[in-house]
Design a protein around this motif. Structure first.
Motif, PDB file in Angstrom:
ATOM      1  N   LEU A   1     -30.793  50.632 -26.870  1.00  0.00           N
ATOM      2  CA  LEU A   1     -30.304  49.885 -27.883  1.00  0.00           C
ATOM      3  C   LEU A   1     -30.733  48.465 -27.750  1.00  0.00           C
ATOM      4  CD1 LEU A   1     -27.014  51.283 -28.009  1.00  0.00           C
ATOM      5  CD2 LEU A   1     -28.489  51.921 -28.423  1.00  0.00           C
ATOM      6  N   ASP A   2     -31.376  47.335 -26.654  1.00  0.00           N
ATOM      7  CA  ASP A   2     -31.341  46.579 -26.575  1.00  0.00           C
ATOM      8  C   ASP A   2     -32.901  46.439 -27.851  1.00  0.00           C
ATOM      9  OD1 ASP A   2     -29.043  45.319 -25.589  1.00  0.00           O
ATOM     10  OD2 ASP A   2     -29.340  45.199 -23.795  1.00  0.00           O
ATOM     11  N   GLU A   3     -33.738  47.753 -26.649  1.00  0.00           N
ATOM     12  CA  GLU A   3     -34.319  47.805 -27.314  1.00  0.00           C
ATOM     13  C   GLU A   3     -34.609  47.848 -28.754  1.00  0.00           C
ATOM     14  OE1 GLU A   3     -37.908  47.838 -26.305  1.00  0.00           O
ATOM     15  OE2 GLU A   3     -37.163  47.517 -23.700  1.00  0.00           O
ATOM     16  N   VAL A   4     -33.979  47.762 -29.487  1.00  0.00           N
ATOM     17  CA  VAL A   4     -33.676  48.335 -30.883  1.00  0.00           C
ATOM     18  C   VAL A   4     -33.874  47.139 -31.142  1.00  0.00           C
ATOM     19  CG1 VAL A   4     -32.712  49.440 -32.922  1.00  0.00           C
ATOM     20  CG2 VAL A   4     -33.444  50.691 -31.099  1.00  0.00           C
ATOM     21  N   ALA A   5     -32.622  46.705 -30.542  1.00  0.00           N
ATOM     22  CA  ALA A   5     -32.341  45.264 -31.530  1.00  0.00           C
ATOM     23  C   ALA A   5     -33.009  43.828 -31.038  1.00  0.00           C
ATOM     24  CB  ALA A   5     -30.664  44.365 -30.445  1.00  0.00           C
ATOM     25  N   THR A   6     -33.869  44.169 -30.270  1.00  0.00           N
ATOM     26  CA  THR A   6     -35.295  42.731 -29.966  1.00  0.00           C
ATOM     27  C   THR A   6     -36.151  43.105 -30.523  1.00  0.00           C
ATOM     28  OG1 THR A   6     -35.233  43.693 -28.011  1.00  0.00           O
ATOM     29  CG2 THR A   6     -33.568  41.948 -28.109  1.00  0.00           C
ATOM     30  N   GLY A   7     -36.625  44.857 -30.896  1.00  0.00           N
ATOM     31  CA  GLY A   7     -37.692  44.605 -30.946  1.00  0.00           C
ATOM     32  C   GLY A   7     -38.049  45.486 -32.739  1.00  0.00           C
ATOM     33  N   LYS A   8     -36.913  46.682 -32.523  1.00  0.00           N
ATOM     34  CA  LYS A   8     -38.214  47.043 -33.570  1.00  0.00           C
ATOM     35  C   LYS A   8     -36.349  46.633 -34.971  1.00  0.00           C
ATOM     36  CE  LYS A   8     -38.349  50.170 -30.091  1.00  0.00           C
ATOM     37  NZ  LYS A   8     -38.998  49.441 -28.540  1.00  0.00           N
ATOM     38  N   ILE A   9     -35.957  46.531 -34.488  1.00  0.00           N
ATOM     39  CA  ILE A   9     -34.476  45.862 -36.005  1.00  0.00           C
ATOM     40  C   ILE A   9     -35.222  44.426 -36.690  1.00  0.00           C
ATOM     41  CG2 ILE A   9     -32.493  44.722 -36.477  1.00  0.00           C
ATOM     42  CD1 ILE A   9     -31.465  46.746 -35.445  1.00  0.00           C
ATOM     43  N   THR A  10     -36.824  44.009 -35.893  1.00  0.00           N
ATOM     44  CA  THR A  10     -36.959  42.419 -35.789  1.00  0.00           C
ATOM     45  C   THR A  10     -38.258  43.116 -37.020  1.00  0.00           C
ATOM     46  OG1 THR A  10     -37.334  42.210 -33.620  1.00  0.00           O
ATOM     47  CG2 THR A  10     -35.343  41.086 -33.865  1.00  0.00           C
ATOM     48  N   GLY A  11     -38.230  44.176 -36.640  1.00  0.00           N
ATOM     49  CA  GLY A  11     -40.201  44.430 -36.789  1.00  0.00           C
ATOM     50  C   GLY A  11     -41.486  44.357 -35.695  1.00  0.00           C
ATOM     51  N   GLU A  12     -40.960  43.564 -34.784  1.00  0.00           N
ATOM     52  CA  GLU A  12     -41.361  42.891 -33.705  1.00  0.00           C
ATOM     53  C   GLU A  12     -42.714  43.592 -33.282  1.00  0.00           C
ATOM     54  OE1 GLU A  12     -40.012  39.869 -31.669  1.00  0.00           O
ATOM     55  OE2 GLU A  12     -38.276  39.037 -33.205  1.00  0.00           O
TER      56      GLU A  12
ATOM     57  N   SER B   1     -49.069  48.965 -37.654  1.00  0.00           N
ATOM     58  CA  SER B   1     -49.111  49.307 -38.159  1.00  0.00           C
ATOM     59  C   SER B   1     -47.266  49.246 -38.943  1.00  0.00           C
ATOM     60  CB  SER B   1     -48.771  50.380 -37.058  1.00  0.00           C
ATOM     61  OG  SER B   1     -47.802  50.452 -36.397  1.00  0.00           O
ATOM     62  N   HIS B   2     -45.932  48.861 -38.666  1.00  0.00           N
ATOM     63  CA  HIS B   2     -45.110  48.973 -38.787  1.00  0.00           C
ATOM     64  C   HIS B   2     -44.534  50.074 -39.134  1.00  0.00           C
ATOM     65  CE1 HIS B   2     -46.204  45.023 -40.504  1.00  0.00           C
ATOM     66  NE2 HIS B   2     -46.728  45.763 -41.410  1.00  0.00           N
ATOM     67  N   THR B   3     -44.838  50.741 -38.728  1.00  0.00           N
ATOM     68  CA  THR B   3     -43.853  51.966 -37.800  1.00  0.00           C
ATOM     69  C   THR B   3     -42.717  52.176 -36.940  1.00  0.00           C
ATOM     70  OG1 THR B   3     -45.660  52.320 -36.416  1.00  0.00           O
ATOM     71  CG2 THR B   3     -45.919  53.853 -37.768  1.00  0.00           C
ATOM     72  N   ASP B   4     -42.376  51.079 -37.131  1.00  0.00           N
ATOM     73  CA  ASP B   4     -41.230  50.282 -36.299  1.00  0.00           C
ATOM     74  C   ASP B   4     -39.658  51.737 -36.029  1.00  0.00           C
ATOM     75  OD1 ASP B   4     -41.516  47.509 -35.002  1.00  0.00           O
ATOM     76  OD2 ASP B   4     -41.821  47.844 -37.696  1.00  0.00           O
ATOM     77  N   LEU B   5     -39.113  52.246 -37.775  1.00  0.00           N
ATOM     78  CA  LEU B   5     -38.913  52.848 -37.368  1.00  0.00           C
ATOM     79  C   LEU B   5     -38.707  54.218 -36.229  1.00  0.00           C
ATOM     80  CD1 LEU B   5     -37.297  52.462 -40.659  1.00  0.00           C
ATOM     81  CD2 LEU B   5     -36.617  51.512 -38.975  1.00  0.00           C
ATOM     82  N   TRP B   6     -39.910  55.015 -36.828  1.00  0.00           N
ATOM     83  CA  TRP B   6     -40.518  56.023 -35.303  1.00  0.00           C
ATOM     84  C   TRP B   6     -39.164  55.371 -33.959  1.00  0.00           C
ATOM     85  CZ3 TRP B   6     -43.280  55.670 -40.016  1.00  0.00           C
ATOM     86  CH2 TRP B   6     -43.358  56.558 -40.347  1.00  0.00           C
ATOM     87  N   ASP B   7     -40.075  54.348 -33.684  1.00  0.00           N
ATOM     88  CA  ASP B   7     -39.383  53.689 -32.209  1.00  0.00           C
ATOM     89  C   ASP B   7     -38.454  53.574 -32.607  1.00  0.00           C
ATOM     90  OD1 ASP B   7     -42.186  53.724 -31.759  1.00  0.00           O
ATOM     91  OD2 ASP B   7     -42.048  51.319 -31.775  1.00  0.00           O
ATOM     92  N   PHE B   8     -37.663  53.409 -33.428  1.00  0.00           N
ATOM     93  CA  PHE B   8     -35.977  52.813 -33.299  1.00  0.00           C
ATOM     94  C   PHE B   8     -35.317  54.328 -33.306  1.00  0.00           C
ATOM     95  CE2 PHE B   8     -32.610  51.043 -35.980  1.00  0.00           C
ATOM     96  CZ  PHE B   8     -31.592  51.172 -35.606  1.00  0.00           C
ATOM     97  N   ARG B   9     -35.685  55.707 -34.128  1.00  0.00           N
ATOM     98  CA  ARG B   9     -35.654  56.883 -34.060  1.00  0.00           C
ATOM     99  C   ARG B   9     -35.081  57.413 -32.193  1.00  0.00           C
ATOM    100  NH1 ARG B   9     -31.385  59.611 -35.980  1.00  0.00           N
ATOM    101  NH2 ARG B   9     -31.112  59.936 -33.902  1.00  0.00           N
ATOM    102  N   SER B  10     -36.722  57.295 -31.998  1.00  0.00           N
ATOM    103  CA  SER B  10     -36.834  57.507 -30.482  1.00  0.00           C
ATOM    104  C   SER B  10     -35.587  57.052 -29.535  1.00  0.00           C
ATOM    105  CB  SER B  10     -38.121  57.287 -29.941  1.00  0.00           C
ATOM    106  OG  SER B  10     -38.785  57.981 -31.223  1.00  0.00           O
ATOM    107  N   ASN B  11     -35.555  55.536 -29.490  1.00  0.00           N
ATOM    108  CA  ASN B  11     -34.966  54.845 -28.697  1.00  0.00           C
ATOM    109  C   ASN B  11     -33.517  55.397 -28.928  1.00  0.00           C
ATOM    110  OD1 ASN B  11     -36.204  51.428 -29.131  1.00  0.00           O
ATOM    111  ND2 ASN B  11     -36.869  52.870 -27.779  1.00  0.00           N
TER     112      ASN B  11
END
Length: 372
Positions: free
Chosen positions: A265-276, A281-291
């Motif tokens: 969940l920290d990974e989501v907060a520090t990387g996925k929600i920020t788009g970093e 590719s801007h495919t962050d929501l795939w990573d969000f879902r997977s985390n």
């Protein structure tokens, strides 16, 4: 992102200033004062067993705290400690020996390290608790299944890159990363391999070579395939094979499952929600879902233990995971998700809020597992 603030009493604050408290003398929580240029650990040793650190960020930058075993193997970590915040790390260390503590101001580099000694030996939780033993076995089965899928998909992705099939490689990129992101805490426990596979371009500032998924992401979406893209793809494949071999033989503790659920969940907060994370590719929501999937899998493995020891916490976890699922589903497009660049500020705010709300109860699971 806001995180659960643990109220620290005067005894802990005194320890952070260098005074040993009665609690610490009895083997209680060890206070850590993390600054921008120092990492003051209240005690440099502890008895084998369950060890608790109370980490307060007294600096001006977001920091992390780690306990390392030999070879930079991560025994436990707590990330995303914003200035003024205190967070708790509970780890199980059954083998005595020499370890290292580290604070990482700015969440980069090798960190500010000091020696930490663990004395004696201790029985493992899984040796005396059958439910915890089954939880680790269940989660290991999950890890093995994700590893197998990661190998298969990485091979397809690598073949597409080497065959210069750009559109195919782009389509495979977020799908391949699903299996990586679900088991990221396991991968991150090997400090040497994670930067090779998942290091963002920032790793160059740390003196490391820019390789792995994100180097190929940049080649595919920004610069075009380079003369060394094929060799970079081969290196990624080799590093993934190395990871899988290690992950399948790693002996996990129940506390690593609990801590890993929060780390995701920290990974989501520090990387996925920020788009970093997937900045090209801007495919962050795939990573969000997977985390989130990976966090759910760790909690699912521990479910019988949580249900027995704190059923109210389990109900809260179920409710808040469901809330995250509901919000994420709004962004689904076919078998995938919207690109990060297609999200509105309201979308990002809503996702941040539900992840923040989930992070609070997930952070309590380690205490339940530790019996505190």
């Amino acid at each position: 992102m806001k995180r659960l603030a643990i109220v620290v009493g005067c005894a802990v604050l005194l320890t952070a200033c260098g005074t040993t408290t009665p609690e610490e003398e009895k083997g209680g929580a060890i206070a850590v004062a993390a600054n921008d240029d120092a990492c003051d650990v209240g005690r440099a040793e502890a008895d084998a067993g369950t060890i608790t650190f109370e980490v307060t960020n007294k600096g001006s930058r977001v920091t992390e705290f780690y306990l390392y075993a030999e070879g930079d193997r991560i025994m436990g970590e707590v990330e995303n400690i914003t200035p003024g915040l205190t967070r708790r790390l509970i780890v199980e260390v059954s083998e005595g020996g020499e370890y290292e503590t580290a604070c990482k101001p700015g969440m980069k580099g090798k960190g500010i390290r000091d020696a930490f000694r663990v004395n004696g030996q201790a029985d493992k939780q899984v040796d005396s608790d059958t439910k915890l033993a089954e939880a680790t076995k269940s989660y290991q089965r999950y890890v093995n299944s994700q590893c197998d899928a990661l190998l298969t998909k990485t091979k397809e992705f690598v073949d597409a890159v080497k065959g210069k099939k750009v559109d195919e490689a782009k389509a495979l990129f977020p799908v391949t990363r699903i299996y990586w992101e679900r088991i990221e805490p396991v991968a991150e426990s090997f400090g040497d391999i994670d930067p090779k596979i998942d290091g963002r371009e920032d790793v160059i500032e740390e003196g490391l070579e820019f390789t792995g998924f994100h180097r190929l992401e940049k080649d595919l979406w920004v610069s075009g395939l380079q003369a060394d893209s094929a060799s970079m793809a081969d290196r990624l494949m080799s590093d993934i094979e190395d990871l899988v071999n290690r992950a399948k033989t790693l002996e996990l503790t129940p506390l690593q499952l609990a801590n890993g659920a929060k780390e995701l969940l920290d990974e989501v907060a520090t990387g996925k929600i920020t788009g970093e994370e997937d900045r090209y590719s801007h495919t962050d929501l795939w990573d969000f879902r997977s985390n989130v999937d990976g966090s759910q899998a760790a909690i699912a493995a521990l479910r019988p233990v949580i249900e027995e020891r704190d059923p109210d916490l389990l109900s809260t976890l179920d409710e808040r995971f469901a809330a995250v699922d509901e919000v994420l589903e709004k962004q689904r497009v076919g078998d995938g998700f919207k690109l990060y660049t297609e999200l509105t500020e309201a979308d990002i705010k809503e996702m941040a809020e539900v992840v923040d709300a989930l992070g609070e109860p997930v952070s309590q699971v380690s205490e339940v597992v530790a019996g505190q």
